[in-house]
Write a protein that holds these residues in place. Structure first.
Motif, PDB file in Angstrom:
ATOM      1  N   SER A 256      27.671  -4.941 -49.016  1.00  0.00           N
ATOM      2  CA  SER A 256      26.464  -5.390 -49.708  1.00  0.00           C
ATOM      3  C   SER A 256      25.643  -6.261 -48.772  1.00  0.00           C
ATOM      4  O   SER A 256      26.180  -6.906 -47.866  1.00  0.00           O
ATOM      5  CB  SER A 256      26.812  -6.165 -50.983  1.00  0.00           C
ATOM      6  N   TYR A 257      24.346  -6.249 -48.992  1.00  0.00           N
ATOM      7  CA  TYR A 257      23.407  -7.054 -48.220  1.00  0.00           C
ATOM      8  C   TYR A 257      22.538  -7.841 -49.191  1.00  0.00           C
ATOM      9  O   TYR A 257      22.138  -7.322 -50.237  1.00  0.00           O
ATOM     10  CB  TYR A 257      22.526  -6.171 -47.330  1.00  0.00           C
ATOM     11  N   ALA A 258      22.251  -9.093 -48.837  1.00  0.00           N
ATOM     12  CA  ALA A 258      21.456  -9.959 -49.704  1.00  0.00           C
ATOM     13  C   ALA A 258      20.331 -10.585 -48.900  1.00  0.00           C
ATOM     14  O   ALA A 258      20.456 -10.809 -47.687  1.00  0.00           O
ATOM     15  CB  ALA A 258      22.327 -11.041 -50.340  1.00  0.00           C
TER      16      ALA A 258
ATOM     17  N   THR B 141      18.367  -4.318 -62.408  1.00  0.00           N
ATOM     18  CA  THR B 141      19.165  -3.437 -61.558  1.00  0.00           C
ATOM     19  C   THR B 141      18.479  -2.087 -61.413  1.00  0.00           C
ATOM     20  O   THR B 141      17.936  -1.545 -62.383  1.00  0.00           O
ATOM     21  CB  THR B 141      20.574  -3.239 -62.140  1.00  0.00           C
TER      22      THR B 141
ATOM     23  N   THR C 105      18.449 -10.705 -64.362  1.00  0.00           N
ATOM     24  CA  THR C 105      18.596  -9.807 -63.223  1.00  0.00           C
ATOM     25  C   THR C 105      18.243  -8.380 -63.622  1.00  0.00           C
ATOM     26  O   THR C 105      18.650  -7.899 -64.679  1.00  0.00           O
ATOM     27  CB  THR C 105      20.028  -9.859 -62.681  1.00  0.00           C
TER      28      THR C 105
ATOM     29  N   CYS D  28      20.808  -1.904 -56.324  1.00  0.00           N
ATOM     30  CA  CYS D  28      20.136  -3.156 -55.972  1.00  0.00           C
ATOM     31  C   CYS D  28      19.925  -4.006 -57.221  1.00  0.00           C
ATOM     32  O   CYS D  28      19.488  -3.498 -58.261  1.00  0.00           O
ATOM     33  CB  CYS D  28      18.794  -2.877 -55.296  1.00  0.00           C
ATOM     34  N   ASP D  29      20.233  -5.290 -57.098  1.00  0.00           N
ATOM     35  CA  ASP D  29      20.026  -6.269 -58.166  1.00  0.00           C
ATOM     36  C   ASP D  29      18.957  -7.259 -57.718  1.00  0.00           C
ATOM     37  O   ASP D  29      19.040  -7.812 -56.617  1.00  0.00           O
ATOM     38  CB  ASP D  29      21.322  -7.018 -58.487  1.00  0.00           C
TER      39      ASP D  29
ATOM     40  N   ARG E 201      20.067  -8.248 -53.864  1.00  0.00           N
ATOM     41  CA  ARG E 201      21.377  -7.857 -53.328  1.00  0.00           C
ATOM     42  C   ARG E 201      21.557  -6.364 -53.549  1.00  0.00           C
ATOM     43  O   ARG E 201      21.450  -5.885 -54.678  1.00  0.00           O
ATOM     44  CB  ARG E 201      22.514  -8.630 -53.989  1.00  0.00           C
ATOM     45  N   CYS E 202      21.832  -5.632 -52.455  1.00  0.00           N
ATOM     46  CA  CYS E 202      22.023  -4.183 -52.524  1.00  0.00           C
ATOM     47  C   CYS E 202      23.444  -3.840 -52.087  1.00  0.00           C
ATOM     48  O   CYS E 202      23.929  -4.359 -51.070  1.00  0.00           O
ATOM     49  CB  CYS E 202      21.007  -3.456 -51.644  1.00  0.00           C
ATOM     50  N   THR E 203      24.080  -2.948 -52.843  1.00  0.00           N
ATOM     51  CA  THR E 203      25.468  -2.561 -52.607  1.00  0.00           C
ATOM     52  C   THR E 203      25.531  -1.101 -52.198  1.00  0.00           C
ATOM     53  O   THR E 203      24.832  -0.252 -52.762  1.00  0.00           O
ATOM     54  CB  THR E 203      26.313  -2.793 -53.870  1.00  0.00           C
TER      55      THR E 203
ATOM     56  N   TRP F  39      16.126  -3.416 -45.302  1.00  0.00           N
ATOM     57  CA  TRP F  39      17.240  -3.316 -44.370  1.00  0.00           C
ATOM     58  C   TRP F  39      17.204  -1.933 -43.725  1.00  0.00           C
ATOM     59  O   TRP F  39      17.224  -0.917 -44.424  1.00  0.00           O
ATOM     60  CB  TRP F  39      18.573  -3.493 -45.094  1.00  0.00           C
TER      61      TRP F  39
ATOM     62  N   ARG G  66      15.515 -13.055 -55.260  1.00  0.00           N
ATOM     63  CA  ARG G  66      16.816 -12.797 -54.636  1.00  0.00           C
ATOM     64  C   ARG G  66      17.208 -11.337 -54.857  1.00  0.00           C
ATOM     65  O   ARG G  66      17.229 -10.863 -55.993  1.00  0.00           O
ATOM     66  CB  ARG G  66      17.876 -13.744 -55.204  1.00  0.00           C
TER      67      ARG G  66
END
Length: 250
Positions: A78-80, A115, A113, A101-102, A69-71, A91, A67
């Motif tokens: 943010s996009y996941a 980062t 997680t 990004c996490d 997720r980038c902010t 993306w 998984r």
């Protein structure tokens, strides 16, 4: 004309240079086309490259299903998504600047997680690669008592605060459990909590009434084995109810 030779060379006047209205309109159209091409080329040169997050393990094998997720740099967007078979989540067309990004690996890795940051710039892809160590594996052989009905009994590994539950094979009686590497674990038969495999919310084993293994552990990417030999009563106590027959089409 001199000596029968015309000294006046023929000249060519472009249509655009004439003073006709049609020629002027065509000249304006051509100029607009060239200006549009220059603008588009400049726009393409300024387009941001894609943001690519690559996740692999300690032997550089891609990890699918992580998984991500980038902010955005301003923290407002943010996009996941999940990594694909190549271990990548990407993306295109994001805002320029440093993206946070996490990455959370699949549950079987028993890892937290991670980062990192990737800076999106023009034309070139912004890539961040992170590596996750492989979990340990416990191969458990469950010996079905003589005369007992076949069943996919549940096997659970308890490793401190981490757990993993899986079902033994209906025919071979084998179960593969993913556990945190280097952590002492115990394995035992349990009443099933999950329909398949995954981390269990129950962190206990009933070793007083059901067979359990001694403590064992496995290193990064390594495998340890155990054998469980329940009695007929123990087998029947943890045997899941038979699955209902699927309705026929007729």
């Amino acid at each position: 004309m001199k000596n029968g030779v015309d000294r006046n060379r023929a000249t060519f006047t472009p249509w655009f240079w004439s003073y006709r209205w049609a020629a002027r309109i065509e000249a304006v159209i051509v100029a607009c086309v060239f200006a549009g091409v220059v603008f588009i080329m400049g726009f393409l040169f300024q387009m941001p490259g894609p943001l690519v997050v690559h996740v692999d393990d300690d032997v550089r094998e891609p990890i699918k299903g992580a998984r991500v997720r980038c902010t955005s740099p301003d923290g407002q967007t943010s996009y996941a998504g999940l990594t694909d078979v190549f271990g990548e989540a990407k993306w295109p067309g994001l805002a320029k600047g440093p993206w946070k990004c996490d990455v959370t690996p699949p549950d079987r890795y028993h890892a937290g997680t991670t980062t990192g940051y990737a800076v999106v710039v023009s034309r070139h892809p912004a890539m961040w690669t992170t590596a996750i160590e492989r979990p340990g594996r416990l191969s458990v052989q469950v010996v079905r008592p003589e005369g007992a009905p076949r069943a996919k009994v549940a096997v659970r590994a308890v490793c401190g605060n981490e757990t993993w539950e899986a079902r033994a094979g209906l025919l071979d009686g084998r179960a593969l459990l993913f556990v945190p590497h280097g952590v002492p674990c115990r394995v035992g038969l349990v009443r099933p909590e999950l329909p398949g495999y995954g981390p269990s919310t129950q962190r206990t084993l009933s070793c007083e009434t059901e067979p359990c293994s001694e403590q064992l552990s496995a290193g990064v990417g390594q495998e340890a084995s155990a054998v469980l030999k329940p009695s007929l009563q123990q087998w029947l106590a943890v045997r899941p109810p038979p699955e209902p027959d699927k309705p026929s089409d007729h």
